[in-house]
Motif scaffolding. Structure first.
Motif, PDB file in Angstrom:
ATOM      1  N   SER A   1      -0.358  -3.716  -4.994  1.00  0.00           N
ATOM      2  CA  SER A   1      -0.325  -5.101  -5.460  1.00  0.00           C
ATOM      3  C   SER A   1      -0.639  -6.049  -4.317  1.00  0.00           C
ATOM      4  O   SER A   1      -0.629  -5.656  -3.149  1.00  0.00           O
ATOM      5  N   THR A   2      -0.895  -7.297  -4.681  1.00  0.00           N
ATOM      6  CA  THR A   2      -1.151  -8.349  -3.702  1.00  0.00           C
ATOM      7  C   THR A   2      -0.318  -9.570  -4.073  1.00  0.00           C
ATOM      8  O   THR A   2       0.129  -9.707  -5.212  1.00  0.00           O
ATOM      9  N   GLY A   3      -0.115 -10.458  -3.114  1.00  0.00           N
ATOM     10  CA  GLY A   3       0.588 -11.704  -3.378  1.00  0.00           C
ATOM     11  C   GLY A   3       0.267 -12.729  -2.314  1.00  0.00           C
ATOM     12  O   GLY A   3      -0.030 -12.386  -1.177  1.00  0.00           O
ATOM     13  N   TYR A   4       0.294 -13.981  -2.714  1.00  0.00           N
ATOM     14  CA  TYR A   4       0.125 -15.093  -1.775  1.00  0.00           C
ATOM     15  C   TYR A   4       1.172 -16.135  -2.103  1.00  0.00           C
ATOM     16  O   TYR A   4       1.777 -16.104  -3.181  1.00  0.00           O
ATOM     17  N   ASN A   5       1.428 -17.059  -1.170  1.00  0.00           N
ATOM     18  CA  ASN A   5       2.460 -18.057  -1.414  1.00  0.00           C
ATOM     19  C   ASN A   5       1.907 -19.225  -2.224  1.00  0.00           C
ATOM     20  O   ASN A   5       0.838 -19.740  -1.945  1.00  0.00           O
ATOM     21  N   GLY A   6       2.686 -19.577  -3.253  1.00  0.00           N
ATOM     22  CA  GLY A   6       2.312 -20.677  -4.129  1.00  0.00           C
ATOM     23  C   GLY A   6       3.406 -20.938  -5.140  1.00  0.00           C
ATOM     24  O   GLY A   6       4.336 -20.139  -5.287  1.00  0.00           O
TER      25      GLY A   6
ATOM     26  N   VAL B   1       0.853  -1.185   0.000  1.00  0.00           N
ATOM     27  CA  VAL B   1       0.000   0.000   0.000  1.00  0.00           C
ATOM     28  C   VAL B   1       0.892   1.238   0.000  1.00  0.00           C
ATOM     29  O   VAL B   1       1.870   1.300   0.750  1.00  0.00           O
ATOM     30  N   ARG B   2       0.549   2.190  -0.851  1.00  0.00           N
ATOM     31  CA  ARG B   2       1.236   3.483  -0.831  1.00  0.00           C
ATOM     32  C   ARG B   2       0.209   4.579  -1.044  1.00  0.00           C
ATOM     33  O   ARG B   2      -0.656   4.458  -1.905  1.00  0.00           O
TER      34      ARG B   2
ATOM     35  N   ILE C   1       7.969   2.159  -3.996  1.00  0.00           N
ATOM     36  CA  ILE C   1       8.883   3.008  -3.217  1.00  0.00           C
ATOM     37  C   ILE C   1       8.085   3.868  -2.249  1.00  0.00           C
ATOM     38  O   ILE C   1       7.144   4.563  -2.631  1.00  0.00           O
ATOM     39  N   GLY C   2       8.464   3.772  -0.974  1.00  0.00           N
ATOM     40  CA  GLY C   2       7.793   4.531   0.076  1.00  0.00           C
ATOM     41  C   GLY C   2       6.543   3.853   0.608  1.00  0.00           C
ATOM     42  O   GLY C   2       5.865   4.384   1.483  1.00  0.00           O
ATOM     43  N   GLY C   3       6.256   2.656   0.116  1.00  0.00           N
ATOM     44  CA  GLY C   3       5.047   1.957   0.516  1.00  0.00           C
ATOM     45  C   GLY C   3       5.204   1.133   1.781  1.00  0.00           C
ATOM     46  O   GLY C   3       6.288   1.023   2.361  1.00  0.00           O
TER      47      GLY C   3
END
Length: 160
Positions: free
Chosen positions: A40-45, A33-34, A94-96
């Motif tokens: 963006s989002t991400g999950y493990n896989g 988040v900025r 950057i800065g997020g």
């Protein structure tokens, strides 16, 4: 009705993202988040195009009884933090702030020790992210300034 604070709002979103995880051990979700906007989002896989552990029905690290936090090179998954960073343009990250939440895949219990591994910390530093917030309880979290990781360089060792 009392309005939810923003930190727990973003952690709830990270937790929702974790429900896409394909790991048989731990399900993590991360968001970047900025300026109050989700970048963006991400999950493990497993990497795109490869079979996931849930599809294979097995986890090599479980079979070898490898403790959590060790021998990541034997894991099929890309970590949630790494996937969120890969999906973001660096100029936007950057800065997020990166928000991270996880649950035990077998029990569904919240992980009270959620924290980026040393490899993900390096990625977070290079992405220009300035803060990481990890959920450690239903409405509890810990906040880490990435500058502290840079100052406390864990990749250096001291000689006697």
């Amino acid at each position: 009705m009392q309005r939810m604070d923003k930190t727990n709002y973003y952690l709830d979103i990270a937790e929702a993202v974790s429900r896409r995880s394909t790991c048989l051990r731990r399900c993590y979700g991360a968001i970047i988040v900025r300026s109050d906007e989700i970048i963006s989002t991400g999950y493990n896989g497993a990497p795109r195009g490869r079979k996931n552990c849930v599809d294979l029905g097995r986890c090599l690290r479980d079979e070898l009884k490898i403790p959590s936090g060790e021998r990541y090179e034997l894991c099929r998954s890309v970590h949630a933090e790494a996937n969120a960073i890969i999906s973001a343009a660096r100029r936007d990250a950057i800065g997020g702030t990166l928000y991270l939440a996880g649950r035990n895949a077998k029990t569904g219990e919240l992980l009270s020790d959620a924290s980026p591994c040393s490899m993900c910390r390096r990625l977070i530093i290079n992405a220009g992210i300035v803060k990481v917030i990890c959920r450690v309880g239903e409405n509890e979290y810990v906040s880490c300034d990435v500058d502290e990781w840079i100052k406390q360089d864990d990749s250096l060792y001291m000689e006697d």
